[in-house]
Write a protein that holds these residues in place. Structure first.
Motif, PDB file in Angstrom:
ATOM      1  N   LEU A   1      -4.030   4.016  -3.275  1.00 26.96           N
ATOM      2  CA  LEU A   1      -3.408   5.338  -3.216  1.00 26.96           C
ATOM      3  C   LEU A   1      -2.765   5.526  -1.855  1.00 26.96           C
ATOM      4  CD1 LEU A   1      -5.990   7.829  -4.790  1.00 26.96           C
ATOM      5  CD2 LEU A   1      -3.591   7.622  -5.430  1.00 26.96           C
ATOM      6  N   LEU A   2      -1.543   6.002  -1.832  1.00 26.77           N
ATOM      7  CA  LEU A   2      -0.882   6.245  -0.553  1.00 26.77           C
ATOM      8  C   LEU A   2      -1.397   7.526   0.091  1.00 26.77           C
ATOM      9  CD1 LEU A   2       2.832   5.180  -1.117  1.00 26.77           C
ATOM     10  CD2 LEU A   2       0.870   3.838  -0.350  1.00 26.77           C
ATOM     11  N   ASP A   3      -1.591   7.447   1.400  1.00 24.88           N
ATOM     12  CA  ASP A   3      -2.061   8.597   2.178  1.00 24.88           C
ATOM     13  C   ASP A   3      -0.992   9.076   3.156  1.00 24.88           C
ATOM     14  OD1 ASP A   3      -4.137  10.412   3.242  1.00 24.88           O
ATOM     15  OD2 ASP A   3      -4.020   9.130   5.016  1.00 24.88           O
ATOM     16  N   GLN A   4      -0.305   8.112   3.805  1.00 25.77           N
ATOM     17  CA  GLN A   4       0.754   8.423   4.760  1.00 25.77           C
ATOM     18  C   GLN A   4       1.862   7.387   4.626  1.00 25.77           C
ATOM     19  OE1 GLN A   4       1.119  10.916   7.198  1.00 25.77           O
ATOM     20  NE2 GLN A   4      -0.671  11.933   6.317  1.00 25.77           N
ATOM     21  N   PHE A   5       3.063   7.754   5.080  1.00 27.27           N
ATOM     22  CA  PHE A   5       4.139   6.777   5.121  1.00 27.27           C
ATOM     23  C   PHE A   5       4.835   6.800   6.471  1.00 27.27           C
ATOM     24  CE2 PHE A   5       6.651  10.442   3.384  1.00 27.27           C
ATOM     25  CZ  PHE A   5       7.655  10.493   4.346  1.00 27.27           C
TER      26      PHE A   5
ATOM     27  N   GLU B   1      -4.279  24.623 -11.932  1.00 27.41           N
ATOM     28  CA  GLU B   1      -5.002  25.873 -11.721  1.00 27.41           C
ATOM     29  C   GLU B   1      -4.726  26.500 -10.359  1.00 27.41           C
ATOM     30  OE1 GLU B   1      -9.119  25.200 -12.411  1.00 27.41           O
ATOM     31  OE2 GLU B   1      -8.888  24.933 -14.584  1.00 27.41           O
ATOM     32  N   LYS B   2      -4.399  25.672  -9.375  1.00 30.61           N
ATOM     33  CA  LYS B   2      -4.101  26.212  -8.041  1.00 30.61           C
ATOM     34  C   LYS B   2      -2.860  25.536  -7.488  1.00 30.61           C
ATOM     35  CE  LYS B   2      -6.902  22.975  -5.311  1.00 30.61           C
ATOM     36  NZ  LYS B   2      -7.854  22.839  -4.194  1.00 30.61           N
ATOM     37  N   PRO B   3      -2.150  26.212  -6.571  1.00 31.18           N
ATOM     38  CA  PRO B   3      -0.942  25.606  -6.001  1.00 31.18           C
ATOM     39  C   PRO B   3      -1.279  24.369  -5.169  1.00 31.18           C
ATOM     40  CG  PRO B   3      -1.050  27.969  -5.550  1.00 31.18           C
ATOM     41  CD  PRO B   3      -2.389  27.576  -6.053  1.00 31.18           C
ATOM     42  N   SER B   4      -0.406  23.403  -5.193  1.00 29.40           N
ATOM     43  CA  SER B   4      -0.536  22.224  -4.347  1.00 29.40           C
ATOM     44  C   SER B   4      -0.047  22.560  -2.939  1.00 29.40           C
ATOM     45  CB  SER B   4       0.306  21.081  -4.924  1.00 29.40           C
ATOM     46  OG  SER B   4       0.497  20.046  -3.989  1.00 29.40           O
ATOM     47  N   ILE B   5      -0.451  21.748  -1.975  1.00 27.36           N
ATOM     48  CA  ILE B   5       0.087  21.915  -0.623  1.00 27.36           C
ATOM     49  C   ILE B   5       1.604  21.746  -0.632  1.00 27.36           C
ATOM     50  CG2 ILE B   5      -2.029  21.193   0.556  1.00 27.36           C
ATOM     51  CD1 ILE B   5      -0.671  18.451   0.998  1.00 27.36           C
ATOM     52  N   ALA B   6       2.124  20.966  -1.568  1.00 28.62           N
ATOM     53  CA  ALA B   6       3.575  20.770  -1.682  1.00 28.62           C
ATOM     54  C   ALA B   6       4.259  22.059  -2.112  1.00 28.62           C
ATOM     55  CB  ALA B   6       3.881  19.657  -2.675  1.00 28.62           C
TER      56      ALA B   6
ATOM     57  N   ARG C   1       9.137  16.450  -1.870  1.00 31.26           N
ATOM     58  CA  ARG C   1       8.660  17.587  -1.080  1.00 31.26           C
ATOM     59  C   ARG C   1       9.755  18.637  -0.916  1.00 31.26           C
ATOM     60  NH1 ARG C   1       4.228  18.387   2.224  1.00 31.26           N
ATOM     61  NH2 ARG C   1       3.283  17.117   0.566  1.00 31.26           N
ATOM     62  N   GLU C   2      10.983  18.198  -0.715  1.00 32.77           N
ATOM     63  CA  GLU C   2      12.086  19.161  -0.572  1.00 32.77           C
ATOM     64  C   GLU C   2      12.345  19.928  -1.863  1.00 32.77           C
ATOM     65  OE1 GLU C   2      15.718  17.882   1.185  1.00 32.77           O
ATOM     66  OE2 GLU C   2      14.762  17.202   3.025  1.00 32.77           O
ATOM     67  N   GLN C   3      11.905  19.385  -3.003  1.00 36.11           N
ATOM     68  CA  GLN C   3      12.043  20.090  -4.274  1.00 36.11           C
ATOM     69  C   GLN C   3      10.765  20.836  -4.662  1.00 36.11           C
ATOM     70  OE1 GLN C   3      14.946  20.344  -6.419  1.00 36.11           O
ATOM     71  NE2 GLN C   3      15.655  19.830  -4.362  1.00 36.11           N
TER      72      GLN C   3
ATOM     73  N   VAL D   1      11.265  21.175   5.737  1.00 38.43           N
ATOM     74  CA  VAL D   1      10.027  21.352   4.986  1.00 38.43           C
ATOM     75  C   VAL D   1       8.901  20.557   5.642  1.00 38.43           C
ATOM     76  CG1 VAL D   1      10.511  19.463   3.381  1.00 38.43           C
ATOM     77  CG2 VAL D   1       9.010  21.331   2.678  1.00 38.43           C
ATOM     78  N   GLU D   2       7.730  21.154   5.708  1.00 46.38           N
ATOM     79  CA  GLU D   2       6.570  20.513   6.331  1.00 46.38           C
ATOM     80  C   GLU D   2       6.041  19.406   5.428  1.00 46.38           C
ATOM     81  OE1 GLU D   2       2.466  19.710   6.633  1.00 46.38           O
ATOM     82  OE2 GLU D   2       2.971  21.393   5.334  1.00 46.38           O
ATOM     83  N   ILE D   3       5.734  18.248   6.020  1.00 44.69           N
ATOM     84  CA  ILE D   3       5.292  17.097   5.217  1.00 44.69           C
ATOM     85  C   ILE D   3       4.189  16.320   5.948  1.00 44.69           C
ATOM     86  CG2 ILE D   3       7.092  15.536   6.092  1.00 44.69           C
ATOM     87  CD1 ILE D   3       7.372  14.523   3.132  1.00 44.69           C
ATOM     88  N   THR D   4       3.337  17.085   6.662  1.00 41.05           N
ATOM     89  CA  THR D   4       2.230  16.464   7.384  1.00 41.05           C
ATOM     90  C   THR D   4       1.388  15.598   6.451  1.00 41.05           C
ATOM     91  OG1 THR D   4       2.166  18.414   8.821  1.00 41.05           O
ATOM     92  CG2 THR D   4       0.278  16.923   8.908  1.00 41.05           C
ATOM     93  N   GLN D   5       1.081  16.146   5.271  1.00 40.84           N
ATOM     94  CA  GLN D   5       0.426  15.382   4.215  1.00 40.84           C
ATOM     95  C   GLN D   5       1.464  15.140   3.122  1.00 40.84           C
ATOM     96  OE1 GLN D   5      -3.140  18.274   3.954  1.00 40.84           O
ATOM     97  NE2 GLN D   5      -3.965  16.338   3.218  1.00 40.84           N
ATOM     98  N   PRO D   6       2.073  13.976   3.084  1.00 43.28           N
ATOM     99  CA  PRO D   6       3.176  13.757   2.136  1.00 43.28           C
ATOM    100  C   PRO D   6       2.740  13.644   0.685  1.00 43.28           C
ATOM    101  CG  PRO D   6       2.742  11.768   3.399  1.00 43.28           C
ATOM    102  CD  PRO D   6       1.905  12.839   4.008  1.00 43.28           C
ATOM    103  N   TYR D   7       1.457  13.339   0.441  1.00 51.44           N
ATOM    104  CA  TYR D   7       0.989  13.144  -0.924  1.00 51.44           C
ATOM    105  C   TYR D   7      -0.066  14.200  -1.263  1.00 51.44           C
ATOM    106  CZ  TYR D   7       3.352   8.823   0.149  1.00 51.44           C
ATOM    107  OH  TYR D   7       4.294   7.912   0.564  1.00 51.44           O
TER     108      TYR D   7
END
Length: 266
Positions: free
Chosen positions: A96-100, A238-243, A184-186, A116-122
């Motif tokens: 699983l990817l964590d960072q790029f 059920e809940k919003p994602s950080i994205a 993320r931009e979308q 757009v903030e992308i500290t955690q991209p996934y």
């Protein structure tokens, strides 16, 4: 609930009776296959095109991500084939990817409308769904891996790979950072499982080979298919994602400018 699936060619049979559609966007058309699983609408998008005829640097990433957004999708799970720099992620292994880290220089990788903030991209929630699915299926999966994205289409030199290893990279590929940025931009919650199809240049005497790459994916097709189907069953909205939250903040910060841009186009 709608779920997007992005991968290489070969997932058209993810579920029976998937229907091919073409989604038109201002950036071009994207081919998508729609179907249903576990009471959810699923849409498979082959990133390289219907016939895998676009190399990594030729993919219309903006059209692909915009098409998923246009379909009303908010959650996307993806598969990427990679070269491994980490001996703990051997050929055929899932991670699983964590960072790029993005070192591409020749492609368009933004819609250019806001920051757009992308500290955690996934998306951590989607990643957890993948982990829970793998556990239920008895599959081994590395929970966190660092990905470096290169331009391609050439493979890397031995020196480049050794430098990337010193930077802390686990896997290397040519597509995912671009895709993750645009997702993320979308405002798309996005998570990626990688499969190692070879050991990267300089870590083995065997050179990278496209046929080997395809064969590893083919040999692991059922495992990947099972993982994606189980993950689809477990994914929740059920809940919003950080994205989603990052996207809303970005829109709010540029609200006035975006309204003026929309008025100018009208």
């Amino acid at each position: 609930m709608k779920i997007g699936i992005v991968g290489g060619t070969g997932f058209y049979d993810l579920v029976e009776g998937m229907k091919e559609i073409t989604v038109s966007t201002e950036y071009g058309d994207a081919v998508v296959f729609e179907g249903k699983h576990a009471g959810k609408e699923i849409y498979f998008l082959p990133r390289h095109g219907r016939n895998h005829d676009s190399l990594a640097h030729e993919i219309n990433y903006r059209a692909n991500m915009k098409a998923l957004k246009k379909l009303g999708i908010n959650h996307v799970i993806a598969m990427c084939a990679v070269g491994s720099l980490n001996p703990d992620i051997p050929v055929g292994a899932l991670a699983l990817l964590d960072q790029f880290m993005d070192v591409t220089t020749t492609r368009i990788k933004t819609y250019g409308q806001y920051s757009v903030e992308i500290t955690q991209p996934y998306c951590p929630d989607l990643n957890q769904s993948f982990l829970d699915a793998a556990k239920e299926l008895g599959l081994e999966i590395t929970p966190k891996a660092n990905y470096i994205c290169v331009d391609g289409p050439r493979y890397e030199t031995s020196l480049e790979i050794n430098v990337y290893k010193q930077w802390g990279m686990d896997v290397v590929g040519m597509t995912n950072a671009t895709e993750a940025i645009l997702a993320r931009e979308q405002g798309l919650a996005y998570a990626v499982v990688t499969i190692s199809t070879d050991l990267a240049a300089g870590t083995t005497d065997v050179p990278p080979d496209l046929d080997t790459h395809k064969n590893v994916v083919k040999d692991n097709h059922q495992k990947i298919r099972d993982l994606f189907l189980k993950t689809i069953e477990l994914v929740s909205d059920e809940k919003p994602s950080i994205a989603h939250e990052a996207y809303e903040r970005a829109l709010a910060a540029r609200k006035e400018k975006l309204e003026k841009m929309a008025a100018a186009k009208a």
